[in-house]
Design a protein around this motif. Structure first.
Motif, PDB file in Angstrom:
ATOM      1  N   ASN A   1      -9.713  -7.514 -11.956  1.00 37.71           N
ATOM      2  CA  ASN A   1      -9.215  -6.155 -12.145  1.00 37.71           C
ATOM      3  C   ASN A   1      -8.739  -5.708 -10.757  1.00 37.71           C
ATOM      4  N   ARG A   2      -7.432  -5.782 -10.513  1.00 41.37           N
ATOM      5  CA  ARG A   2      -6.825  -5.833  -9.186  1.00 41.37           C
ATOM      6  C   ARG A   2      -7.236  -7.173  -8.565  1.00 41.37           C
ATOM      7  N   SER A   3      -6.669  -7.474  -7.407  1.00 37.40           N
ATOM      8  CA  SER A   3      -6.821  -8.847  -6.937  1.00 37.40           C
ATOM      9  C   SER A   3      -6.360  -8.962  -5.486  1.00 37.40           C
TER      10      SER A   3
ATOM     11  N   GLU B   1       1.173   0.279   5.103  1.00 40.66           N
ATOM     12  CA  GLU B   1       1.204  -0.437   6.394  1.00 40.66           C
ATOM     13  C   GLU B   1      -0.180  -0.582   7.000  1.00 40.66           C
ATOM     14  N   LEU B   2      -1.098  -1.085   6.173  1.00 46.09           N
ATOM     15  CA  LEU B   2      -2.480  -1.238   6.658  1.00 46.09           C
ATOM     16  C   LEU B   2      -2.614  -2.395   7.642  1.00 46.09           C
ATOM     17  N   VAL B   3      -1.645  -3.305   7.581  1.00 45.08           N
ATOM     18  CA  VAL B   3      -1.537  -4.358   8.602  1.00 45.08           C
ATOM     19  C   VAL B   3      -0.054  -4.445   8.975  1.00 45.08           C
TER      20      VAL B   3
ATOM     21  N   ILE C   1     -11.150  10.025 -12.767  1.00 42.89           N
ATOM     22  CA  ILE C   1     -10.083  10.502 -11.889  1.00 42.89           C
ATOM     23  C   ILE C   1     -10.530  10.556 -10.438  1.00 42.89           C
ATOM     24  N   GLU C   2      -9.617  10.150  -9.568  1.00 46.37           N
ATOM     25  CA  GLU C   2      -9.896  10.185  -8.131  1.00 46.37           C
ATOM     26  C   GLU C   2      -8.702  10.846  -7.458  1.00 46.37           C
ATOM     27  N   GLU C   3      -8.973  11.462  -6.319  1.00 47.64           N
ATOM     28  CA  GLU C   3      -7.863  12.099  -5.600  1.00 47.64           C
ATOM     29  C   GLU C   3      -6.799  11.084  -5.233  1.00 47.64           C
TER      30      GLU C   3
ATOM     31  N   MET D   1      -0.075   0.133 -11.764  1.00 50.36           N
ATOM     32  CA  MET D   1      -0.340   1.436 -11.166  1.00 50.36           C
ATOM     33  C   MET D   1      -1.612   2.046 -11.764  1.00 50.36           C
ATOM     34  N   ASP D   2      -2.184   3.043 -11.077  1.00 51.14           N
ATOM     35  CA  ASP D   2      -3.358   3.725 -11.616  1.00 51.14           C
ATOM     36  C   ASP D   2      -3.068   4.199 -13.040  1.00 51.14           C
ATOM     37  N   THR D   3      -4.025   4.094 -13.895  1.00 55.94           N
ATOM     38  CA  THR D   3      -3.973   4.468 -15.333  1.00 55.94           C
ATOM     39  C   THR D   3      -3.152   3.494 -16.193  1.00 55.94           C
TER      40      THR D   3
ATOM     41  N   TYR E   1      -3.540  -9.538  -4.739  1.00 52.92           N
ATOM     42  CA  TYR E   1      -2.198  -8.947  -4.650  1.00 52.92           C
ATOM     43  C   TYR E   1      -2.204  -7.565  -4.010  1.00 52.92           C
ATOM     44  N   GLU E   2      -3.359  -6.888  -4.032  1.00 58.86           N
ATOM     45  CA  GLU E   2      -3.438  -5.594  -3.332  1.00 58.86           C
ATOM     46  C   GLU E   2      -3.058  -5.754  -1.858  1.00 58.86           C
ATOM     47  N   ASP E   3      -3.247  -6.956  -1.338  1.00 56.71           N
ATOM     48  CA  ASP E   3      -2.971  -7.195   0.078  1.00 56.71           C
ATOM     49  C   ASP E   3      -1.481  -7.305   0.400  1.00 56.71           C
ATOM     50  N   VAL E   4      -0.651  -7.283  -0.662  1.00 59.14           N
ATOM     51  CA  VAL E   4       0.792  -7.125  -0.445  1.00 59.14           C
ATOM     52  C   VAL E   4       1.325  -5.920  -1.228  1.00 59.14           C
ATOM     53  N   LEU E   5       0.414  -5.101  -1.738  1.00 54.26           N
ATOM     54  CA  LEU E   5       0.834  -3.898  -2.476  1.00 54.26           C
ATOM     55  C   LEU E   5       0.390  -2.657  -1.704  1.00 54.26           C
ATOM     56  N   VAL E   6      -0.865  -2.214  -1.929  1.00 56.88           N
ATOM     57  CA  VAL E   6      -1.335  -1.029  -1.194  1.00 56.88           C
ATOM     58  C   VAL E   6      -1.238  -1.258   0.324  1.00 56.88           C
ATOM     59  N   VAL E   7      -1.506  -2.471   0.725  1.00 58.64           N
ATOM     60  CA  VAL E   7      -1.481  -2.791   2.165  1.00 58.64           C
ATOM     61  C   VAL E   7      -0.066  -2.680   2.736  1.00 58.64           C
ATOM     62  N   ARG E   8       0.897  -3.095   1.934  1.00 58.63           N
ATOM     63  CA  ARG E   8       2.301  -2.988   2.363  1.00 58.63           C
ATOM     64  C   ARG E   8       2.771  -1.530   2.316  1.00 58.63           C
TER      65      ARG E   8
ATOM     66  N   SER F   1     -13.882  -6.562 -10.050  1.00 59.01           N
ATOM     67  CA  SER F   1     -12.977  -5.482  -9.660  1.00 59.01           C
ATOM     68  C   SER F   1     -12.809  -5.492  -8.150  1.00 59.01           C
ATOM     69  N   PHE F   2     -11.576  -5.446  -7.722  1.00 65.22           N
ATOM     70  CA  PHE F   2     -11.306  -5.457  -6.282  1.00 65.22           C
ATOM     71  C   PHE F   2     -11.059  -4.036  -5.794  1.00 65.22           C
ATOM     72  N   LYS F   3     -11.993  -3.583  -4.962  1.00 67.58           N
ATOM     73  CA  LYS F   3     -11.917  -2.222  -4.404  1.00 67.58           C
ATOM     74  C   LYS F   3     -11.434  -2.303  -2.959  1.00 67.58           C
ATOM     75  N   VAL F   4     -11.451  -1.148  -2.273  1.00 66.94           N
ATOM     76  CA  VAL F   4     -11.124  -1.159  -0.839  1.00 66.94           C
ATOM     77  C   VAL F   4     -12.066  -2.159  -0.166  1.00 66.94           C
ATOM     78  N   PRO F   5     -11.536  -3.090   0.613  1.00 69.55           N
ATOM     79  CA  PRO F   5     -12.396  -4.137   1.185  1.00 69.55           C
ATOM     80  C   PRO F   5     -13.471  -3.567   2.120  1.00 69.55           C
ATOM     81  N   SER F   6     -14.633  -4.194   2.087  1.00 68.01           N
ATOM     82  CA  SER F   6     -15.726  -3.811   2.993  1.00 68.01           C
ATOM     83  C   SER F   6     -15.406  -4.340   4.397  1.00 68.01           C
TER      84      SER F   6
ATOM     85  N   TRP G   1     -10.369 -14.645   1.162  1.00 68.99           N
ATOM     86  CA  TRP G   1     -11.781 -15.053   1.124  1.00 68.99           C
ATOM     87  C   TRP G   1     -12.512 -14.454  -0.074  1.00 68.99           C
ATOM     88  N   ARG G   2     -12.339 -13.147  -0.278  1.00 66.93           N
ATOM     89  CA  ARG G   2     -13.109 -12.521  -1.370  1.00 66.93           C
ATOM     90  C   ARG G   2     -12.575 -12.933  -2.741  1.00 66.93           C
ATOM     91  N   ALA G   3     -11.269 -13.242  -2.789  1.00 60.50           N
ATOM     92  CA  ALA G   3     -10.709 -13.689  -4.064  1.00 60.50           C
ATOM     93  C   ALA G   3     -11.228 -15.086  -4.398  1.00 60.50           C
TER      94      ALA G   3
HETATM   95  P1  AMP Z   1      -9.844   1.448  -8.857  1.00 57.22           P
HETATM   96  O1  AMP Z   1      -9.155   0.215  -9.344  1.00 57.22           O
HETATM   97  O2  AMP Z   1      -9.340   2.700  -9.504  1.00 57.22           O
HETATM   98  O3  AMP Z   1     -11.322   1.327  -8.903  1.00 57.22           O
HETATM   99  O4  AMP Z   1      -9.457   1.641  -7.320  1.00 57.22           O
HETATM  100  C1  AMP Z   1      -9.653   0.662  -6.378  1.00 57.22           C
HETATM  101  C2  AMP Z   1      -8.899   1.058  -5.128  1.00 57.22           C
HETATM  102  O5  AMP Z   1      -9.101   0.050  -4.154  1.00 57.22           O
HETATM  103  C3  AMP Z   1      -7.413   1.197  -5.340  1.00 57.22           C
HETATM  104  O6  AMP Z   1      -6.945   2.399  -4.811  1.00 57.22           O
HETATM  105  C4  AMP Z   1      -6.852   0.008  -4.581  1.00 57.22           C
HETATM  106  O7  AMP Z   1      -5.569   0.221  -4.049  1.00 57.22           O
HETATM  107  C5  AMP Z   1      -7.889  -0.186  -3.490  1.00 57.22           C
HETATM  108  N1  AMP Z   1      -7.850  -1.549  -2.949  1.00 57.22           N
HETATM  109  C6  AMP Z   1      -8.051  -2.692  -3.607  1.00 57.22           C
HETATM  110  N2  AMP Z   1      -7.844  -3.758  -2.803  1.00 57.22           N
HETATM  111  C7  AMP Z   1      -7.486  -3.264  -1.602  1.00 57.22           C
HETATM  112  C8  AMP Z   1      -7.128  -3.854  -0.352  1.00 57.22           C
HETATM  113  N3  AMP Z   1      -7.090  -5.175  -0.200  1.00 57.22           N
HETATM  114  N4  AMP Z   1      -6.832  -3.028   0.674  1.00 57.22           N
HETATM  115  C9  AMP Z   1      -6.862  -1.688   0.516  1.00 57.22           C
HETATM  116  N5  AMP Z   1      -7.184  -1.066  -0.642  1.00 57.22           N
HETATM  117  C10 AMP Z   1      -7.495  -1.837  -1.681  1.00 57.22           C
END
Ligand code: AMP
Ligand code: MG
Length: 270
Positions: free
Chosen positions: A123-125, A137-139, A194-196, A67-69, A127-134, A92-97, A107-109
């Motif tokens: 740093n994230r991976s 319900e992003l898909v 910190i982010e919203e 989780m965050d933090t 697995y976000e595609d079955v965590l935040v995405v789930r 670091s894996f952020k919101v996908p482009s 692909w990006r992994a």
């Molecule tokens: P941070 O790790 O604080 O820089 O935040 C990265 C953000 O990107 C987090 O809120 C993740 O949930 C989000 N993120 C990473 N991978 C994905 C993904 N595959 N789909 C949507 N959001 C993602």
């Protein structure tokens, strides 16, 4: 007991995160009790990394989730301090482009996995595609539900091709997250962190715990295990992860390569 075996999730084990104490610190009461053991382990890790780099027969992929933090950045800073940076890649894996979203989720992994001789840290991976995405319900469900198997197959392929895969879930409590978020608000040197979305995502805590439980249950495999690391205490988290890394690297039974030339014939001119 070696911390490496203590926190590993055995394949198909039923995981209930509320049964795993995030404040657990094993036989230790406070940070200073761990200093000697950590120092020794850290030294071993640096030696093993040198060997990994010299031998260049294996790569090590470390996946950090939580989780965050939860301390992903702090783990990288502390556990990896002093490492030969030439042999270490952090991604670091952020919101996908849009570019990434127009490909399959792995692909990006795959593009980011470490080469032989290197340690790669995600740093994230994927697995976000079955965590935040789930959770959000992003898909559609039928798309993310297939991904556990796809991830296991992907990681198996990596392992069969010389990459060691270790996955750490940094387990913090909801209270600890509150304290850490509050300190990001009160401490000006932490404002940049910190982010919203951190506050927003906290409201989905229980959904995330459920999503993590599924991940830990379905994707801890013989070839790429998950570890549930108690992470409320940063010093214990660092100790546990360092020990897992050392024990795993030791098992590779690495050797410095033999010289490629006849050393006995070498003379260095004055
Ligand atoms: P941070 O790790 O604080 O820089 O935040 C990265 C953000 O990107 C987090 O809120 C993740 O949930 C989000 N993120 C990473 N991978 C994905 C993904 N595959 N789909 C949507 N959001 C993602
Ligand atoms: Mg963040």
């Amino acid at each position: 007991m070696k911390l490496e075996t203590k926190y590993i999730v055995t394949p198909d084990e039923r995981v209930t995160l509320s049964h795993h104490a995030p404040s657990h610190t094993g036989i230790y009461k406070e940070k200073r009790d761990t200093k000697r053991r950590l120092k020794k382990l850290h030294k071993q890790m640096l030696e093993l990394q040198e060997l990994l780099y010299a031998e260049s027969q294996h790569a090590l992929l470390i996946i950090l989730q939580g989780m965050d933090t939860c301390g992903k950045d702090g783990t990288i800073r502390k556990v990896m301090s002093g490492i030969n940076v030439q042999g270490c890649d952090v991604v670091s894996f952020k919101v996908p482009s849009t570019d990434e979203l127009s490909r399959d989720f792995l692909w990006r992994a795959h593009k980011a996995v470490p080469q032989k001789g290197h340690i790669g840290i995600f740093n994230r991976s994927h697995y976000e595609d079955v965590l935040v995405v789930r959770v959000h319900e992003l898909v559609p469900k039928q798309v993310w539900a297939q991904r556990y198997q796809q991830i296991n197959d992907f990681e198996k392929m990596l392992v069969e091709n010389g990459t060691v895969v270790l996955k750490f879930f940094l387990h913090i409590s909801k209270d600890e997250q509150k304290a850490r978020l509050e300190s990001r608000i009160s401490d000006a040197t932490k404002h940049w962190k910190i982010e919203e979305s951190d506050i927003r995502e906290r409201a989905y805590w229980d959904d995330y715990m459920q999503a993590y439980e599924t991940v830990l249950q379905k994707c801890s495999t013989d070839w790429a295990p998950w570890y549930i690391i108690p992470a409320n205490k940063k010093w214990y988290r660092n100790l546990a992860i360092t020990e897992c890394l050392v024990e795993t690297l030791k098992k590779l039974d690495m050797k410095y390569p033999e010289p490629t030339i006849d050393i006995t014939k070498l003379r260095i001119d004055d």
